[in-house]
Design a protein around this motif. Structure first.
Motif, PDB file in Angstrom:
ATOM      1  N   PRO A   1       0.811  -1.220   0.000  1.00 34.17           N
ATOM      2  CA  PRO A   1       0.000   0.000   0.000  1.00 34.17           C
ATOM      3  C   PRO A   1       0.847   1.275   0.000  1.00 34.17           C
ATOM      4  CG  PRO A   1      -0.489  -1.334   1.953  1.00 34.17           C
ATOM      5  CD  PRO A   1       0.546  -2.045   1.168  1.00 34.17           C
ATOM      6  N   LEU A   2       1.975   1.250   0.700  1.00 39.06           N
ATOM      7  CA  LEU A   2       2.831   2.440   0.717  1.00 39.06           C
ATOM      8  C   LEU A   2       3.456   2.679  -0.652  1.00 39.06           C
ATOM      9  CD1 LEU A   2       4.519   2.114   4.209  1.00 39.06           C
ATOM     10  CD2 LEU A   2       2.779   3.754   3.495  1.00 39.06           C
ATOM     11  N   ARG A   3       3.760   1.616  -1.360  1.00 38.15           N
ATOM     12  CA  ARG A   3       4.301   1.765  -2.722  1.00 38.15           C
ATOM     13  C   ARG A   3       3.256   2.372  -3.640  1.00 38.15           C
ATOM     14  NH1 ARG A   3       6.471  -3.486  -4.419  1.00 38.15           N
ATOM     15  NH2 ARG A   3       4.267  -4.012  -4.380  1.00 38.15           N
ATOM     16  N   ARG A   4       1.996   1.947  -3.502  1.00 41.28           N
ATOM     17  CA  ARG A   4       0.917   2.525  -4.320  1.00 41.28           C
ATOM     18  C   ARG A   4       0.693   3.996  -3.971  1.00 41.28           C
ATOM     19  NH1 ARG A   4      -1.317  -2.599  -3.546  1.00 41.28           N
ATOM     20  NH2 ARG A   4      -2.551  -1.890  -1.776  1.00 41.28           N
ATOM     21  N   ILE A   5       0.769   4.318  -2.695  1.00 41.09           N
ATOM     22  CA  ILE A   5       0.603   5.717  -2.274  1.00 41.09           C
ATOM     23  C   ILE A   5       1.714   6.575  -2.869  1.00 41.09           C
ATOM     24  CG2 ILE A   5       0.767   7.255  -0.275  1.00 41.09           C
ATOM     25  CD1 ILE A   5      -0.763   5.068   1.303  1.00 41.09           C
ATOM     26  N   ALA A   6       2.954   6.096  -2.784  1.00 38.25           N
ATOM     27  CA  ALA A   6       4.082   6.858  -3.330  1.00 38.25           C
ATOM     28  C   ALA A   6       3.970   6.987  -4.848  1.00 38.25           C
ATOM     29  CB  ALA A   6       5.402   6.193  -2.945  1.00 38.25           C
ATOM     30  N   ALA A   7       3.551   5.938  -5.527  1.00 35.98           N
ATOM     31  CA  ALA A   7       3.402   5.987  -6.990  1.00 35.98           C
ATOM     32  C   ALA A   7       2.288   6.953  -7.379  1.00 35.98           C
ATOM     33  CB  ALA A   7       3.120   4.596  -7.538  1.00 35.98           C
ATOM     34  N   THR A   8       1.196   6.948  -6.640  1.00 33.33           N
ATOM     35  CA  THR A   8       0.106   7.879  -6.900  1.00 33.33           C
ATOM     36  C   THR A   8       0.575   9.307  -6.687  1.00 33.33           C
ATOM     37  OG1 THR A   8      -1.520   6.231  -6.234  1.00 33.33           O
ATOM     38  CG2 THR A   8      -2.234   8.527  -6.240  1.00 33.33           C
ATOM     39  N   GLY A   9       1.317   9.538  -5.620  1.00 32.72           N
ATOM     40  CA  GLY A   9       1.861  10.861  -5.361  1.00 32.72           C
ATOM     41  C   GLY A   9       2.800  11.330  -6.451  1.00 32.72           C
ATOM     42  N   LEU A  10       3.646  10.430  -6.925  1.00 34.69           N
ATOM     43  CA  LEU A  10       4.557  10.790  -8.019  1.00 34.69           C
ATOM     44  C   LEU A  10       3.790  11.141  -9.281  1.00 34.69           C
ATOM     45  CD1 LEU A  10       7.412  10.999  -9.198  1.00 34.69           C
ATOM     46  CD2 LEU A  10       7.255   8.560  -9.730  1.00 34.69           C
TER      47      LEU A  10
END
Length: 74
Positions: free
Chosen positions: A57-66
């Motif tokens: 989930p943290l990887r998805r959050i970071a990818a969405t933010g990017l």
């Protein structure tokens, strides 16, 4: 880029510029928030939560933010 219709729209609308700017800052916050939280877990914080549960989930959050920061930054 200054001649693009989207750029002209942003120059003419105070509210649209403010929303795009806020979305850009939110994207940067999501990106760094996801990265910092995962880094803290890898350093030993939140030891009650396995990396296998926090990582995806943290990887998805970071990818969405990017993605949000890139789209609104252009």
């Amino acid at each position: 880029m200054a001649g693009w219709p989207a750029a002209a729209f942003l120059r003419g609308s105070v509210a649209a510029y403010a929303l795009v700017n806020a979305a850009h800052i939110m994207g940067i916050g999501l990106l760094f928030g996801g990265i910092v939280t995962l880094d803290l877990r890898l350093l030993g914080a939140f030891s009650g939560h396995p990396v296998a549960h926090l990582g995806p989930p943290l990887r998805r959050i970071a990818a969405t933010g990017l993605a949000l920061a890139v789209v609104t930054g252009v």
